[in-house]
Every structure is written in structure tokens, then in C-alpha cells.
Write a protein that holds these residues in place. Sequence first.
Motif, short mmCIF file in Angstrom:
data_model
loop_
_atom_site.label_atom_id
_atom_site.label_comp_id
_atom_site.label_asym_id
_atom_site.label_seq_id
_atom_site.Cartn_x
_atom_site.Cartn_y
_atom_site.Cartn_z
N LEU A 175 70.34 -14.00 4.33
CA LEU A 175 69.66 -14.97 3.27
C LEU A 175 68.31 -15.16 3.55
CD1 LEU A 175 70.89 -15.96 0.50
CD2 LEU A 175 70.79 -18.35 1.68
N LEU A 176 67.96 -15.84 4.68
CA LEU A 176 66.90 -16.04 5.14
C LEU A 176 65.91 -14.81 5.25
CD1 LEU A 176 66.93 -18.81 7.89
CD2 LEU A 176 65.38 -18.83 6.01
N LYS A 177 66.36 -13.78 5.77
CA LYS A 177 65.52 -12.59 5.73
C LYS A 177 65.29 -12.09 4.56
CE LYS A 177 67.15 -10.05 9.97
NZ LYS A 177 68.14 -9.29 10.52
N ASN A 178 66.06 -12.29 3.65
CA ASN A 178 65.77 -11.64 2.13
C ASN A 178 64.76 -12.47 1.75
OD1 ASN A 178 67.60 -9.60 2.16
ND2 ASN A 178 69.11 -10.81 0.99
N VAL A 179 64.81 -13.94 1.69
CA VAL A 179 63.78 -14.76 1.20
C VAL A 179 62.29 -14.47 1.80
CG1 VAL A 179 62.90 -17.20 0.93
CG2 VAL A 179 65.39 -16.43 0.67
N THR A 180 62.49 -14.07 3.30
CA THR A 180 61.08 -14.01 3.75
C THR A 180 60.48 -12.71 3.29
OG1 THR A 180 62.43 -14.54 5.71
CG2 THR A 180 59.82 -14.61 6.20
N ARG A 181 61.29 -11.50 3.36
CA ARG A 181 61.08 -10.34 2.69
C ARG A 181 60.40 -10.45 1.57
NH1 ARG A 181 64.83 -5.29 2.88
NH2 ARG A 181 63.47 -4.14 1.58
N ARG A 182 60.89 -11.30 0.48
CA ARG A 182 60.58 -10.99 -0.78
C ARG A 182 59.33 -11.96 -1.01
NH1 ARG A 182 64.98 -13.62 -3.93
NH2 ARG A 182 66.53 -12.72 -2.69
N ASN A 183 59.15 -12.72 -0.21
CA ASN A 183 57.85 -13.58 -0.25
C ASN A 183 56.78 -12.55 0.52
OD1 ASN A 183 58.53 -15.88 -1.02
ND2 ASN A 183 58.73 -16.96 1.00
N LEU A 184 57.22 -11.66 1.40
CA LEU A 184 55.96 -10.85 2.11
C LEU A 184 55.76 -9.68 1.20
CD1 LEU A 184 57.17 -10.37 5.78
CD2 LEU A 184 54.85 -10.81 4.83
N GLU A 185 56.93 -9.49 0.58
CA GLU A 185 56.46 -8.26 -0.37
C GLU A 185 55.60 -8.89 -1.69
OE1 GLU A 185 60.37 -5.58 -0.18
OE2 GLU A 185 60.06 -6.96 -2.02
N LYS A 186 55.87 -9.95 -1.96
CA LYS A 186 55.16 -10.68 -3.17
C LYS A 186 53.64 -10.85 -2.70
CE LYS A 186 55.20 -14.82 -6.09
NZ LYS A 186 55.65 -16.04 -6.05
N LYS A 187 53.34 -11.37 -1.41
CA LYS A 187 52.07 -11.47 -0.80
C LYS A 187 51.44 -10.24 -0.83
CE LYS A 187 51.38 -15.55 1.85
NZ LYS A 187 51.90 -16.11 3.03
N VAL A 188 52.40 -9.22 -0.33
CA VAL A 188 51.41 -8.08 -0.37
C VAL A 188 50.97 -7.28 -1.68
CG1 VAL A 188 51.90 -5.48 0.28
CG2 VAL A 188 52.65 -7.11 1.82
#
Length: 298
Positions: free
Chosen positions: A19-32
Amino acid sequence: MTMKKKKLMAKRKKAKGPLLKNVTRRNLEKKVRQQTNEIRARNGQLKKGADRQKRSDLKIEEQREDLLHVTRVGKLAEFVSSLAHEISQPLTAILSYAQAAQRMFAGREPELQEILQYIINDNQRATEVIRRLRLLLKKSHPSLEPLNISTVVNDTVELIMTHITVRNKVVKLELDRGLPSIRGDRIQLQQVLLNLISNSLEAMEENSDSRELLIRTSRKDTDTIMVEVRDSGCGIPEENMTKLFSHFFTSKPDGLGMGLSISRSIIEAHGGRLEAKNNPDGGATFYFTVPVDKKDAS
Ligand code: ADP
């Protein structure tokens, strides 16, 4: 901590992991994505800036070329003007020597007298050409006066007659002598005519069969007078028709491309129009209109 509790916590942590990993990935993708968009926008701006810079560089380059051209033309006028000045001095000297010789041999040596008279006559013709040339080159404000356009045409042709005959061409004049007067600047109108005539002569240069140049003055309607210069030269290629009167357009290797644009502005300043067309039987006709002097309209 009891063993049971430890196991429970480890279980929870395991469950939370993805869950945590998913959230961080989405954040990262959003940032990218955001950063990519920002970079794209900045790139776009930079490109626009570069395009603008390129356009202004081109414009500067064009202006520099125009300026160079104008400078060259200006220099040419200056050069011709000083040449005319240089030539007029020896011409004056020749005239006074010939006249002195005439006085010395007064009443004697008729053949010599005749030769001296030829020298004086030709000298006066050359002096007149120089005088008119200097008048043409003189920068002056247009001075409007009542003019008979047929007389202006006739005077101009006289000025350039030797040039025409040397090139083995003939000029036919169809001048309406009864035309009402116009208000114009004689020198400027002569400049327009000289330019149209010399262009026509150049257009007829290539082909030795084309010899005739026709200049006609007529009344177009109550308020307008028309002048036509019709040659039997090479004619105007269709693709050049729209460019003829633009500044610096020339199809000649040594051309300046200023004559027609200056001529058009002179005619427009006189309230008229200068146009060109191809003749059905070959060659081109350049024609301009000028309004009749209101005082002479009747
Ligand atoms: P330039 O004579 O220095 O070329 P002009 O402005 O007087 O400059 O003329 C521009 C161009 O118009 C010429 O180079 C030529 O292509 C065309 N042109 C002008 N007069 C004629 C003519 N009588 N017949 C055919 N083309 C002409």
C-alpha cells in the motif's frame, strides 16, 4: 513484547507494505509527469524565443542588405553628380577656346570657322545634358506647376535620343498636343519617363528584331491623362508581374531594382497610378495616369 504481539505487528507491516509502495509510486509518477510537463512548457517557450530570435535575425539581415543597397544607390547618385561636375569644367574650357579661336579667325578660314561652330554646338548639347542630369540628381522637394505632359515627354525623349539611336532603336511618338495641363514636378516626371524608356530599351536589347518604342499621350477621361510607353521587348514573365514595383526587385545581373518603385511613388504623389501589362503581340507596356489640373479641366 510477546511473541504473539510481534507476529501480529510483522503481519500488519507486511499488509501495509505494498500500500505504502503504491502511494509513493503514484506520487513519484505524478511528480515526474508534472516535471515533464514543466520541461515541455519551458522547451516550448525556449523554442518560441529561438524562433522569435531567428525571425528578428532574418529581419535585421534583410534591413542590413536594404541599407547596403540604398547606400550603394546613394553613392552611385553622388558619383554621377560629381562626375557631372568634373565634366562640366572641361566643357566650359573647350567652349571658351573654340570661341576664342572663332574670334581669332573672324572673317577668315571659312572651313575652320565651320568646324569651330560644330565644336561649339556639340559642346552646348553636352553641357545641356549635364545640366539636366545634375537637375535630376539634385535632391529637391517636388515643385508642382502647370505642365503639358506631351511637352514633358518630348523634352525627355530629346534628352535620351542619342542613347536610343546608338542602340539602333526607333522611337515613335503619338503625342496629343491639345491635352489640358496637369499639375506636376517636371523633373520628377522626366525621371519616371527616363526610367521607363531605358527599361524598354534594355528589354529590347536581346533581340535585334525588336526595334520600336512607342510613346503615347492621350486623354483617358475628363479628369485623367494617360501616358503609355510600349516596347517590343522580351515582355514580363507572369511570375514577375506582382514583384515589378517592389523595392530592389530586379531580373538584371547589374540591376538596382529601384527605378520602378521610385517611379510608382512619384506617380502616386501626383495623384496617379503606374501599371504594367504585356502586349498581346509581344513586349510590355508601362502606363501611368495623372489627373488634369482642375483649373484647366474644362
Ligand atoms: P532595374 O532596371 O534596375 O532592374 P527597375 O525597378 O527599373 O530596376 O525594374 C525592375 C524589373 O522590372 C527589371 O529588372 C525587369 O525585370 C522588369 N522590367 C522593367 N521594365 C521592363 C520592360 N519594359 N520589359 C520587361 N521587363 C521590365
